[in-house]
Enzyme design. Structure first.
Site, PDB file in Angstrom:
ATOM      1  N   CYS A  16       0.875  -1.185   0.000  1.00  0.00           N
ATOM      2  CA  CYS A  16       0.000   0.000   0.000  1.00  0.00           C
ATOM      3  C   CYS A  16       0.905   1.227   0.000  1.00  0.00           C
ATOM      4  CB  CYS A  16      -0.878  -0.046   1.248  1.00  0.00           C
ATOM      5  SG  CYS A  16      -1.529   1.537   1.783  1.00  0.00           S
ATOM      6  N   VAL A  74      -5.864   1.742   7.030  1.00  0.00           N
ATOM      7  CA  VAL A  74      -4.419   1.733   7.267  1.00  0.00           C
ATOM      8  C   VAL A  74      -3.798   2.743   6.310  1.00  0.00           C
ATOM      9  CG1 VAL A  74      -4.192  -0.593   8.166  1.00  0.00           C
ATOM     10  CG2 VAL A  74      -4.200  -0.270   5.699  1.00  0.00           C
TER      11      VAL A  74
HETATM   12  N1  LIG Z   1      -6.932   8.913   3.894  1.00  0.00           N
HETATM   13  C1  LIG Z   1      -6.376   7.666   4.355  1.00  0.00           C
HETATM   14  C2  LIG Z   1      -6.654   6.606   3.309  1.00  0.00           C
HETATM   15  C3  LIG Z   1      -5.946   5.312   3.568  1.00  0.00           C
HETATM   16  C4  LIG Z   1      -6.390   4.206   2.623  1.00  0.00           C
HETATM   17  O1  LIG Z   1      -7.005   4.425   1.578  1.00  0.00           O
HETATM   18  N2  LIG Z   1      -6.050   3.001   3.029  1.00  0.00           N
HETATM   19  C5  LIG Z   1      -6.550   1.828   2.388  1.00  0.00           C
HETATM   20  C6  LIG Z   1      -5.461   0.807   2.175  1.00  0.00           C
HETATM   21  S1  LIG Z   1      -4.231   1.395   1.049  1.00  0.00           S
HETATM   22  C7  LIG Z   1      -7.548   1.223   3.323  1.00  0.00           C
HETATM   23  O2  LIG Z   1      -7.325   1.138   4.522  1.00  0.00           O
HETATM   24  N3  LIG Z   1      -8.700   0.849   2.790  1.00  0.00           N
HETATM   25  C8  LIG Z   1      -9.744   0.290   3.573  1.00  0.00           C
HETATM   26  C9  LIG Z   1     -10.693   1.316   4.114  1.00  0.00           C
HETATM   27  O3  LIG Z   1     -10.446   2.526   3.940  1.00  0.00           O
HETATM   28  O4  LIG Z   1     -11.689   0.916   4.699  1.00  0.00           O
HETATM   29  C10 LIG Z   1      -4.883   7.866   4.627  1.00  0.00           C
HETATM   30  O5  LIG Z   1      -4.262   8.820   4.133  1.00  0.00           O
HETATM   31  O6  LIG Z   1      -4.292   7.097   5.382  1.00  0.00           O
END
Ligand SMILES: N[C@@H](CCC(=O)N[C@@H](CS)C(=O)NCC(=O)O)C(=O)O
Length: 212
Positions: free
Chosen positions: A19, A59
């Site tokens: 990620c 995450v």
């Molecule tokens: N705005 C958040 C977005 C993080 C994000 O998109 N994480 C993804 C994995 S790369 C995730 O956790 N997706 C599952 C979810 O958001 O429920 C950041 O900057 O950390």
């Protein structure tokens, strides 16, 4: 909610195995030489601990005793202040503001296409995301030519956001033309750094060859 007592360090990072946003945080931790426990998470099936700690269940999520932080930008700025050496932000307000804006644009404009390319369920979706990334990289070419690191003479938080994207381009099928060599050269400068090597998960190590 406390994280598992089996974890040994003061800091715990909930991170996916591949990620760009989690990699950004791991790169800051590695650049600072900070020890932490990593809890590997499948973002589509967040564990109970993460569900209790973070209302978005996303995450990267960082836990330090009672402090729980999420959003890659919040986490990385905190780490840079909490562990000031080496500093990963310039000191003058103008340069700091420029780098923050660049990181915001990376998050809004580049990261969604990386995630779309990784998660595409059809060839057309993958190709559309690859085209967007190619166009973004070529449009940013003058910035890669202008200084040793991204928008700055020294490595900064903006490189910790950008390098994970550049690392993934070949594995995502994004082929850049010869004229984009300054982007590859920029990547190689960062990939050679021992901190970058330490920041990679086993899955991310498999995405391309490390420079010798
Ligand atoms: N705005 C958040 C977005 C993080 C994000 O998109 N994480 C993804 C994995 S790369 C995730 O956790 N997706 C599952 C979810 O958001 O429920 C950041 O900057 O950390």
């Amino acid at each position: 909610m406390a994280v598992s007592p089996r974890l040994r360090n003061t800091l715990t990072l909930f991170s996916a195995r591949d990620c760009v946003l989690c990699h950004r945080v791991r790169l800051v931790l590695a650049a600072k030489g900070v020890q932490y426990d990593l809890v590997a998470v499948d973002p589509t099936q967040p564990p109970e601990d993460l569900i209790d700690l973070n209302p978005y269940h996303s995450v990267p999520t960082l836990v330090e005793r009672e402090l729980v932080l999420y959003s890659a930008s919040v986490v990385t700025e905190y780490l840079d202040e909490r562990y000031p050496h080496p500093p990963l932000m310039p000191i003058d307000p103008l340069s700091r503001a420029r780098l923050r804006l660049a990181m915001l644009r990376l998050e809004h404009e580049w990261v969604p296409h990386v995630q779309a390319a990784q998660q595409a369920s059809t060839k057309a979706q993958a190709e559309a995301a690859r085209k967007q990334l190619r166009d973004l990289a070529l449009a940013a070419l003058p910035l890669f030519k202008a200084s040793k690191f991204f928008l700055n003479p020294e490595m900064s938080l903006a490189d910790c956001a950008m390098a994970p994207i550049i690392w993934r381009l070949p594995a995502l099928g994004v082929v850049l033309p010869k004229e984009a060599k300054p982007i590859e050269d920029y990547g190689q400068r960062i990939f050679r750094n021992p901190g970058f090597v330490r920041s990679l998960t086993a899955e991310e190590k498999n995405l391309r060859e490390l420079p010798v």
